[in-house]
Design an enzyme around this catalytic site. Structure first.
Site, short mmCIF file in Angstrom:
data_model
loop_
_atom_site.label_atom_id
_atom_site.label_comp_id
_atom_site.label_asym_id
_atom_site.label_seq_id
_atom_site.Cartn_x
_atom_site.Cartn_y
_atom_site.Cartn_z
N GLY A 42 0.81 -1.23 0.00
CA GLY A 42 0.00 0.00 0.00
C GLY A 42 0.84 1.27 0.00
O GLY A 42 0.31 2.37 -0.20
N LYS A 43 2.16 1.15 0.22
CA LYS A 43 2.97 2.37 0.32
C LYS A 43 2.92 3.19 -0.98
O LYS A 43 2.76 4.41 -0.94
CB LYS A 43 4.42 2.03 0.68
N GLU A 92 14.14 18.84 -18.61
CA GLU A 92 15.28 18.75 -17.70
C GLU A 92 16.04 17.46 -17.97
O GLU A 92 16.88 17.05 -17.18
CB GLU A 92 14.81 18.81 -16.25
N CYS A 126 10.98 20.71 -13.29
CA CYS A 126 9.67 20.47 -13.94
C CYS A 126 9.01 21.74 -14.46
O CYS A 126 7.87 21.70 -14.94
CB CYS A 126 8.75 19.76 -12.97
N ASN A 164 13.66 5.13 -2.13
CA ASN A 164 12.27 5.57 -1.92
C ASN A 164 11.72 6.52 -3.00
O ASN A 164 10.51 6.68 -3.13
CB ASN A 164 12.09 6.17 -0.52
N THR A 168 8.33 7.25 -7.84
CA THR A 168 7.76 8.53 -8.29
C THR A 168 8.33 8.96 -9.64
O THR A 168 8.30 10.13 -9.99
CB THR A 168 7.97 9.65 -7.23
N SER A 218 11.86 18.66 -0.74
CA SER A 218 11.14 18.93 -1.99
C SER A 218 9.63 19.06 -1.73
O SER A 218 8.96 19.91 -2.31
CB SER A 218 11.42 17.85 -3.04
N HIS A 260 1.06 20.52 -10.82
CA HIS A 260 2.19 19.66 -11.16
C HIS A 260 2.07 18.43 -10.24
O HIS A 260 1.87 18.59 -9.04
CB HIS A 260 3.51 20.39 -10.93
N LYS A 265 -1.07 11.59 -4.41
CA LYS A 265 -1.41 11.91 -3.03
C LYS A 265 -1.00 13.35 -2.70
O LYS A 265 -1.71 14.06 -1.98
CB LYS A 265 -0.73 10.92 -2.09
N LYS A 269 -3.35 16.47 -1.18
CA LYS A 269 -2.96 17.26 -0.01
C LYS A 269 -2.83 18.74 -0.38
O LYS A 269 -3.09 19.63 0.43
CB LYS A 269 -1.61 16.77 0.52
N ASN A 339 5.15 10.68 -12.63
CA ASN A 339 5.63 12.05 -12.82
C ASN A 339 6.36 12.16 -14.16
O ASN A 339 7.35 11.48 -14.39
CB ASN A 339 6.59 12.43 -11.68
N1 ACO Z 1 -0.09 1.84 3.24
C1 ACO Z 1 -0.57 3.07 3.03
N2 ACO Z 1 0.21 4.19 3.11
C2 ACO Z 1 1.50 4.02 3.44
C3 ACO Z 1 2.06 2.75 3.68
C4 ACO Z 1 1.20 1.62 3.58
N3 ACO Z 1 1.64 0.39 3.77
N4 ACO Z 1 3.37 2.90 3.96
C5 ACO Z 1 3.64 4.24 3.89
N5 ACO Z 1 2.50 4.91 3.58
C6 ACO Z 1 2.32 6.34 3.38
C7 ACO Z 1 3.09 7.18 4.36
O1 ACO Z 1 2.38 7.33 5.56
C8 ACO Z 1 3.21 8.46 3.56
O2 ACO Z 1 1.99 9.15 3.62
P1 ACO Z 1 1.94 10.65 4.18
O3 ACO Z 1 2.87 11.44 3.29
O4 ACO Z 1 0.53 11.00 4.05
O5 ACO Z 1 2.44 10.58 5.58
C9 ACO Z 1 3.36 7.98 2.12
O6 ACO Z 1 2.90 6.64 2.12
C10 ACO Z 1 4.78 7.99 1.64
O7 ACO Z 1 5.55 7.32 2.61
P2 ACO Z 1 6.90 7.97 3.15
O8 ACO Z 1 7.49 7.07 4.15
O9 ACO Z 1 6.67 9.41 3.52
O10 ACO Z 1 7.71 7.92 1.80
P3 ACO Z 1 9.24 8.13 1.59
O11 ACO Z 1 9.75 9.16 2.51
O12 ACO Z 1 9.90 6.82 1.59
O13 ACO Z 1 9.25 8.72 0.08
C11 ACO Z 1 9.06 10.77 -1.20
C12 ACO Z 1 8.33 9.70 -0.37
C13 ACO Z 1 9.92 11.61 -0.24
C14 ACO Z 1 8.05 11.64 -1.89
C15 ACO Z 1 9.99 10.06 -2.22
O14 ACO Z 1 9.24 9.23 -3.05
C16 ACO Z 1 10.76 11.06 -3.08
O15 ACO Z 1 11.80 11.57 -2.67
N6 ACO Z 1 10.28 11.33 -4.34
C17 ACO Z 1 10.93 12.25 -5.27
C18 ACO Z 1 10.77 13.70 -4.85
C19 ACO Z 1 9.40 14.26 -5.16
O16 ACO Z 1 8.63 13.71 -5.93
N7 ACO Z 1 9.10 15.44 -4.56
C20 ACO Z 1 7.86 16.13 -4.83
C21 ACO Z 1 8.03 17.55 -5.37
S1 ACO Z 1 9.45 17.80 -6.39
C22 ACO Z 1 9.24 16.93 -7.88
O17 ACO Z 1 8.26 17.03 -8.55
C23 ACO Z 1 10.34 16.05 -8.29
#
Ligand code: ACO
Length: 512
Positions: A42-43, A92, A126, A164, A168, A218, A260, A265, A269, A339
């Site tokens: 589910g993550k 990019e 982006c 992680n 994305t 980010s 964007h 999720k 938000k 993305n």
């Molecule tokens: N079931 C349901 N939800 C879950 C589960 C599960 N089993 N496990 C985790 N989750 C939820 C978490 O609670 C979290 O939700 P929340 O944000 O509402 O608290 C969500 O899933 C993500 O889990 P995290 O542990 O926060 O994820 P992580 O820190 O490992 O990675 C992140 C997320 C930081 C977005 C990462 O994917 C990343 O760095 N991506 C690239 C950067 C990015 O996209 N930034 C956004 C703007 S910049 C751009 O566009 C590039």
């Protein structure tokens, strides 16, 4: 400028006349990726809100993606390349520190003999597609405009190192035809920008496709830029409507709000966050029943709440109905492809148009939030035409995008194991020259441009997939035709040899 009654005037209704999208034929299932990555179930699917992720084999690069989408749009419109006076690319995905993607696209203009085409590439994460769009609209509105269309292209391949951020990723390209009397007009005088120096996501290693990411920063930077842009946008909107009505500008003044979309999720938000902004800006929230129970959040500062889970949940709940109506329809492609970086916001526009009834697009006003790490962000708005009659531009655009869902369905699923191998291959061969890609071309959508080979001087050679057999450069009969031979005279025999036996992505490829 036009000259009317002896007075100069701006061209009317400058904006998006048409739009086309291309996404790759391969995807990996996010649920399967959760198992493969050994993360909790589910993550990716619930936590990030992603179903599938599109990706490219070594047969596609930023040039081929943009060639495909530009040709797709020109073919759909029945335009000749002489009708384009400006072409600008936002990306990019840098494979050359000097030569722009735009100049590669000029190969498509060669047969028409049109070399009088302004514009090059714009880069800032982006945001590049939005910069290209603004430049092109400004060109049409300027004294330099010669009456021809502008073409805006946004394309990227979004791939992350294992970890992680990998779920994305995504890939794709969007092309937009820009001109006057458009069915989708950029509202004048109503844009709000926020820019700041931040190392939240950047690509300092030019030998790698992967960015360096501070994920938490980010997400925080995205939220901060959204707050700042919305504050400025509301102020400007209120100023523009001064005299007509004195009320605060709120999300209720927009029929749709698009973002964007790094992952779905974050977008839900973000709409919640804008409703939190509306609540805080309301001079008398106690008067509104809808805000009952939210009083405890009234005195919080925006900048103290980026990771406040209570505020986030309260306003996601508060804006749920609005999300379903004004934002969720825009996430069709983002949920399935991921993305796309620069095209992401415009893929949301495509999704929104494709998923509405034509009657529901009539005269609507759409908010657009563009974010590029580093950071550059703008909130602007679009107005749709009131003309949806038979033969109208908007009806034509709406009809032409009705195949998006079937195009998504017709993609090929690849296992996480093979997806990982393909990303490894892309990474190790990223700057390799000479290089002959090993990915199969048969899986690509018809008429997709793809990388044929890279010669020892890093010059890239592309071909286009057709449906009918024909003669290729090397004289072999295949499905391939219409090779785009960049400097073919300099290509030696060695590189005209057929590439190694194509490897089927579905069956898997073995890296040594
Ligand atoms: N079931 C349901 N939800 C879950 C589960 C599960 N089993 N496990 C985790 N989750 C939820 C978490 O609670 C979290 O939700 P929340 O944000 O509402 O608290 C969500 O899933 C993500 O889990 P995290 O542990 O926060 O994820 P992580 O820190 O490992 O990675 C992140 C997320 C930081 C977005 C990462 O994917 C990343 O760095 N991506 C690239 C950067 C990015 O996209 N930034 C956004 C703007 S910049 C751009 O566009 C590039």
């Amino acid at each position: 400028m036009n000259k009317q009654n002896g007075h100069h005037s701006w061209p009317e209704d400058v904006g998006i006349i048409d739009i086309e999208i291309y996404f790759p034929a391969y995807f990996v299932d996010q649920g399967e990726l959760e198992v493969f990555d050994n993360v909790s179930k589910g993550k990716y699917t619930i936590g990030l809100g992603q179903n599938r992720m599109g990706f490219c084999s070594d047969r596609e690069d930023i040039n081929s993606l943009c060639l495909t989408v530009v040709e797709q749009l020109m073919r759909k419109r029945g335009l000749t390349y002489n009708q384009i006076g400006r072409l600008e690319v936002g990306t990019e995905t840098i494979i050359d520190k000097s030569k722009s993607v735009k100049t590669v696209l000029m190969e498509l203009f060669k047969d028409c003999g049109n070399h009088d085409v302004e514009g090059v590439d714009s880069t800032n994460a982006c945001y590049g597609g939005t910069a290209a769009l603004f430049n092109s609209v400004a060109w049409v509105e300027s004294s330099a405009w010669d009456g021809r269309y502008a073409l805006v292209v946004a394309g990227d391949i979004a791939v992350y190192a294992e970890g992680n951020a990998r779920p994305t990723g995504g890939a794709g390209a969007v092309a937009m035809l820009i001109g006057p009397n458009a069915p989708i007009v950029l509202e004048r005088g109503l844009r709000s920008t926020y820019m700041e120096h931040v190392y939240d996501f950047y690509k300092p290693n030019l030998m790698s496709e992967y960015p360096t990411v501070d994920g938490k920063l980010s997400v925080q930077s995205y939220a901060k830029a959204l707050d700042k842009c919305y504050e400025g946008f509301c102020r400007k909107a209120e100023k523009l409507s001064k005299g007509k009505d004195k009320k605060c500008f709120t999300l209720k003044d927009l029929d749709a709000m698009l973002f964007h979309t790094p992952y779905c999720k974050l977008v839900q938000k973000s709409l919640g966050r804008l409703s939190f902004n509306d609540f805080k800006r309301d001079p008398d929230p106690d008067m509104h029943l809808e805000y009952r129970g939210l009083e405890i959040y009234r005195d919080l500062n925006l900048e103290d709440t980026y990771f406040n889970k209570d505020v986030e949940k309260a306003f996601v709940d508060h804006s749920k109905a609005m999300f379903e109506k004004k934002t969720k329809p825009s996430l069709l492609i983002a949920k399935e492809v991921g993305n796309m970086y620069t095209p992401s916001l415009y893929a949301c526009l495509v999704s929104y148009i494709a998923s509405q009834r034509i009657e529901d697009l009539l005269g609507i006003r759409v908010g657009m939030f563009s974010y590029g790490s580093g950071l550059a962000a703008t909130l602007f708005s679009l107005r749709f035409t009131e003309d949806i009659a038979k033969g109208s531009e908007l009806r034509y655009l709406h009809e032409s995008l009705q195949n998006v869902q079937s195009r998504l369905t017709n993609r090929i699923k690849v296992s996480p194991e093979n997806f990982t191998e393909i990303l490894k291959l892309r990474n190790v061969t990223h700057h390799q020259a000479p290089y002959s890609p090993i990915g199969t071309v048969e899986d690509l959508f018809p008429k997709t441009w793809y990388l044929e080979y890279v010669d020892d001087k890093h010059r890239r050679n592309y071909s286009q997939l057709r449906g009918a057999p024909c003669i290729t450069l090397n004289g072999h009969i295949s499905k391939v035709s219409n090779s785009l031979h960049i400097e073919t005279s300099k290509v030696t025999d060695e590189f005209c040899k057929p590439s190694a036996t194509p490897i089927s992505i579905k069956e898997g490829l073995q890296l040594v």
